[in-house]
Motif scaffolding. Structure first.
Motif, mmCIF file in Angstrom:
data_model
loop_
_atom_site.group_PDB
_atom_site.id
_atom_site.type_symbol
_atom_site.label_atom_id
_atom_site.label_comp_id
_atom_site.label_asym_id
_atom_site.label_seq_id
_atom_site.Cartn_x
_atom_site.Cartn_y
_atom_site.Cartn_z
ATOM 1 N N ASP A 75 -5.465 3.077 2.888
ATOM 2 C CA ASP A 75 -3.628 2.656 2.980
ATOM 3 C C ASP A 75 -3.117 2.950 1.049
ATOM 4 O O ASP A 75 -2.128 3.504 2.021
ATOM 5 C CB ASP A 75 -4.263 1.400 3.298
ATOM 6 C CG ASP A 75 -5.440 0.572 2.116
ATOM 7 O OD1 ASP A 75 -6.338 0.793 1.722
ATOM 8 O OD2 ASP A 75 -5.188 -0.313 2.393
ATOM 9 N N TRP A 76 -3.608 3.259 1.173
ATOM 10 C CA TRP A 76 -3.198 3.066 -0.986
ATOM 11 C C TRP A 76 -2.247 4.693 -0.171
ATOM 12 O O TRP A 76 -1.175 5.043 -1.127
ATOM 13 C CB TRP A 76 -4.276 3.598 -1.632
ATOM 14 C CG TRP A 76 -4.184 1.782 -2.485
ATOM 15 C CD1 TRP A 76 -4.830 1.307 -1.920
ATOM 16 C CD2 TRP A 76 -2.839 1.389 -3.286
ATOM 17 N NE1 TRP A 76 -4.426 -0.466 -3.036
ATOM 18 C CE2 TRP A 76 -3.405 0.323 -3.053
ATOM 19 C CE3 TRP A 76 -1.223 2.226 -3.991
ATOM 20 C CZ2 TRP A 76 -2.319 -0.513 -3.971
ATOM 21 C CZ3 TRP A 76 -0.615 0.990 -3.973
ATOM 22 C CH2 TRP A 76 -1.158 -0.432 -4.494
ATOM 23 N N HIS A 77 -3.377 5.694 0.556
ATOM 24 C CA HIS A 77 -2.779 7.269 0.477
ATOM 25 C C HIS A 77 -1.629 6.998 1.753
ATOM 26 O O HIS A 77 -0.463 8.221 1.177
ATOM 27 C CB HIS A 77 -4.090 7.635 1.028
ATOM 28 C CG HIS A 77 -5.268 8.240 -0.172
ATOM 29 N ND1 HIS A 77 -6.066 7.523 0.564
ATOM 30 C CD2 HIS A 77 -5.486 9.753 -0.580
ATOM 31 C CE1 HIS A 77 -7.160 7.552 -1.199
ATOM 32 N NE2 HIS A 77 -6.262 8.719 -1.014
ATOM 33 N N THR A 78 -1.816 6.539 2.467
ATOM 34 C CA THR A 78 -0.557 5.787 3.166
ATOM 35 C C THR A 78 0.719 5.559 2.324
ATOM 36 O O THR A 78 1.301 6.090 2.569
ATOM 37 C CB THR A 78 -0.554 5.422 4.465
ATOM 38 O OG1 THR A 78 -1.846 5.335 4.765
ATOM 39 C CG2 THR A 78 0.641 4.677 5.370
ATOM 40 N N PHE A 79 0.556 4.669 2.042
ATOM 41 C CA PHE A 79 2.220 4.173 0.617
ATOM 42 C C PHE A 79 2.687 5.431 -0.275
ATOM 43 O O PHE A 79 3.411 5.207 -0.409
ATOM 44 C CB PHE A 79 1.392 2.887 0.094
ATOM 45 C CG PHE A 79 2.027 2.163 -1.129
ATOM 46 C CD1 PHE A 79 3.803 2.093 -1.086
ATOM 47 C CD2 PHE A 79 1.831 3.264 -2.347
ATOM 48 C CE1 PHE A 79 4.132 1.136 -1.839
ATOM 49 C CE2 PHE A 79 2.459 2.692 -3.334
ATOM 50 C CZ PHE A 79 3.911 1.619 -2.817
ATOM 51 N N ILE A 80 1.281 5.831 -0.574
ATOM 52 C CA ILE A 80 1.780 6.991 -2.033
ATOM 53 C C ILE A 80 1.889 8.145 -1.290
ATOM 54 O O ILE A 80 3.280 8.711 -1.805
ATOM 55 C CB ILE A 80 0.475 7.732 -2.349
ATOM 56 C CG1 ILE A 80 -0.377 6.643 -3.504
ATOM 57 C CG2 ILE A 80 0.951 9.281 -2.716
ATOM 58 C CD1 ILE A 80 -1.974 7.069 -4.081
ATOM 59 N N ASN A 81 2.204 8.637 0.209
ATOM 60 C CA ASN A 81 3.206 9.671 0.456
ATOM 61 C C ASN A 81 3.918 9.449 1.520
ATOM 62 O O ASN A 81 4.537 10.206 2.997
ATOM 63 C CB ASN A 81 1.695 10.315 1.875
ATOM 64 C CG ASN A 81 2.158 11.390 1.884
ATOM 65 O OD1 ASN A 81 3.168 12.086 2.139
ATOM 66 N ND2 ASN A 81 1.249 12.350 3.232
ATOM 67 N N TRP A 88 4.442 -2.176 2.732
ATOM 68 C CA TRP A 88 2.741 -2.885 3.179
ATOM 69 C C TRP A 88 2.147 -3.920 4.085
ATOM 70 O O TRP A 88 1.144 -3.667 4.755
ATOM 71 C CB TRP A 88 2.145 -3.247 1.862
ATOM 72 C CG TRP A 88 0.933 -3.415 1.367
ATOM 73 C CD1 TRP A 88 0.199 -4.252 1.439
ATOM 74 C CD2 TRP A 88 0.151 -1.835 1.032
ATOM 75 N NE1 TRP A 88 -1.374 -3.509 1.329
ATOM 76 C CE2 TRP A 88 -1.531 -2.643 0.529
ATOM 77 C CE3 TRP A 88 0.236 -0.338 0.590
ATOM 78 C CZ2 TRP A 88 -2.408 -2.274 0.229
ATOM 79 C CZ3 TRP A 88 -0.432 0.061 0.544
ATOM 80 C CH2 TRP A 88 -2.028 -0.379 -0.034
ATOM 81 N N ASP A 89 3.064 -4.489 3.951
ATOM 82 C CA ASP A 89 2.880 -5.024 5.471
ATOM 83 C C ASP A 89 2.717 -4.638 6.846
ATOM 84 O O ASP A 89 2.142 -4.891 7.013
ATOM 85 C CB ASP A 89 4.393 -6.604 5.395
ATOM 86 C CG ASP A 89 3.847 -7.186 6.362
ATOM 87 O OD1 ASP A 89 3.004 -7.440 6.544
ATOM 88 O OD2 ASP A 89 4.723 -7.506 7.184
ATOM 89 N N ILE A 90 3.537 -3.237 6.609
ATOM 90 C CA ILE A 90 3.087 -2.911 8.049
ATOM 91 C C ILE A 90 1.954 -1.945 7.902
ATOM 92 O O ILE A 90 1.522 -1.954 9.075
ATOM 93 C CB ILE A 90 4.791 -2.117 8.854
ATOM 94 C CG1 ILE A 90 6.052 -2.785 8.997
ATOM 95 C CG2 ILE A 90 4.698 -0.949 9.296
ATOM 96 C CD1 ILE A 90 7.160 -2.580 8.806
ATOM 97 N N ILE A 91 1.785 -1.189 6.705
ATOM 98 C CA ILE A 91 0.438 -0.456 6.671
ATOM 99 C C ILE A 91 -0.577 -1.388 6.955
ATOM 100 O O ILE A 91 -1.393 -0.761 7.540
ATOM 101 C CB ILE A 91 0.170 0.573 5.368
ATOM 102 C CG1 ILE A 91 1.547 1.289 4.676
ATOM 103 C CG2 ILE A 91 -0.532 0.877 5.340
ATOM 104 C CD1 ILE A 91 1.906 1.561 3.635
#
Length: 346
Positions: A75-81, A88-91
């Motif tokens: 999830d954090w990699h998704t946010f960073i990219n 964050w809510d959708i992730i």
């Protein structure tokens, strides 16, 4: 009890393209009946034939070999990219959708969320810093291809944290086997180079071939992979039977052409994974039905132009629908989540 020879065979089953190294893998199975594995996934949109089915079937091969498999939802990699607009809510919502999907395709697999790993491991960030002391800025920038980016992109600082975070994840999970598509190879080579310098366990790296997109490649040597953001490039898990049949009927499939042919790739990596034999149904006036008990014979006949692309497409479509429908029916995707994903990947 599965013997070592059978375990190795399962690890090399398609879509496996590379094992680094075979000798290390053999030694691992000789000394460990149930080694620890992981594959890390960004949470970046609709699941498709490559990201869920081909990947999931490979994970199932490994579990059949006695490997303890983990799917790491990054999830954090998704946010960073900047995937899913960095919302964050959708992730978090999409992560639950991914979790359910892999539980359906890979029963018994362990699933970990990146946030949970970082919360549980107080030593994560100190080990992260230790790792980065051995990683140059230039090599970090070269490694960002694992994010689908290039060194020439306008990068914020957070994106340079992505490669060393991925490496530190591997250490924190205490892995014997790291697994990914070929697009992630570069970070695994960084891991194998640097881990001995910090006295961390060096894992075997297994890379699977990426399913090519359905449209004609711009370069037949380097096909485009199936994409979550382009629904026409591949089969999405939630496509209807009619949509699947339509996409397959329009797929790039020149007669006799086998290199990077998306339908042959689907046959090898998806359909023959579930079928012991495949029949191509044809009218008697065109030679009648043709049955195949392995992929190589079918591919050779297609290369010799004994199978027409239209017949191949019908066979792929029918078999794929039979495989996907029961999986699709078990994976919920409500209207709100569908809209959230659709909006953030457009």
């Amino acid at each position: 009890m599965v013997d070592i020879e059978e375990k190795i065979r399962l690890m090399y089953e398609p879509p496996t393209q590379e094992v680094v190294t075979r000798d290390e893998l053999v030694n691992l199975f000789q000394t460990n009946d149930s080694p620890k594995h992981y594959i890390g996934l960004e949470i970046s949109g609709f699941l498709h034939l490559g990201s869920l089915i081909s990947t999931g079937f490979k994970i199932n091969d490994m579990m059949s070999a006695g490997v303890r498999c983990t799917i790491f939802l990054a999830d954090w990699h998704t946010f960073i990219n900047d995937k899913l607009e960095g919302n964050w809510d959708i992730i978090s919502k999409v992560a639950k959708y991914y979790k359910r999907a892999f539980e359906v395709v890979c029963p018994g697999v362990n699933i970990i969320l990146g946030t949970d790993l970082y919360d549980d491991k107080r030593e994560y960030w100190s080990d992260f810093v230790r790792f980065t002391k051995h990683l140059s800025l230039a090599r970090t920038r070269r490694a960002i291809t694992i994010m689908g980016r290039t060194d020439s992109d306008n990068l914020d600082l957070a994106k340079l944290l992505y490669p060393p975070m991925q490496a530190t994840d591997i250490h924190m999970l205490d892995l014997d086997i790291v697994h990914a598509g070929m697009d992630q190879r570069r970070i695994h080579m960084v891991v194998r180079d640097i881990f001995p310098k910090v006295n961390w366990k060096v894992p075997v790296a297994i890379h699977h071939k990426l399913l090519p997109g359905l449209s004609a490649p711009t370069d037949t040597e380097i096909p485009g992979k199936m994409s979550k953001s382009d629904p026409n490039s591949g089969i999405l898990i939630h496509d209807t039977n009619k949509e699947i049949a339509t996409k397959i009927s329009r797929a790039w499939c020149p007669q006799g052409h086998t290199q990077n042919n998306p339908l042959l790739e689907i046959l090898q990596n998806i359909i023959f994974h579930r079928r012991d034999d495949i029949t191509i149904y044809r009218p008697e006036k065109f030679g009648g039905n043709m049955s195949y008990y392995n992929f190589d014979d079918l591919q050779n006949d297609f290369a010799a132009k004994k199978i027409h692309p239209a017949d191949l497409k019908k066979t792929v479509s029918d078999n794929l629908i039979e495989i996907l429908q029961p999986i699709r029916d078990k994976i919920p995707l409500n209207d709100e989540l569908y809209s959230d994903i659709q909006r953030t990947i457009m």
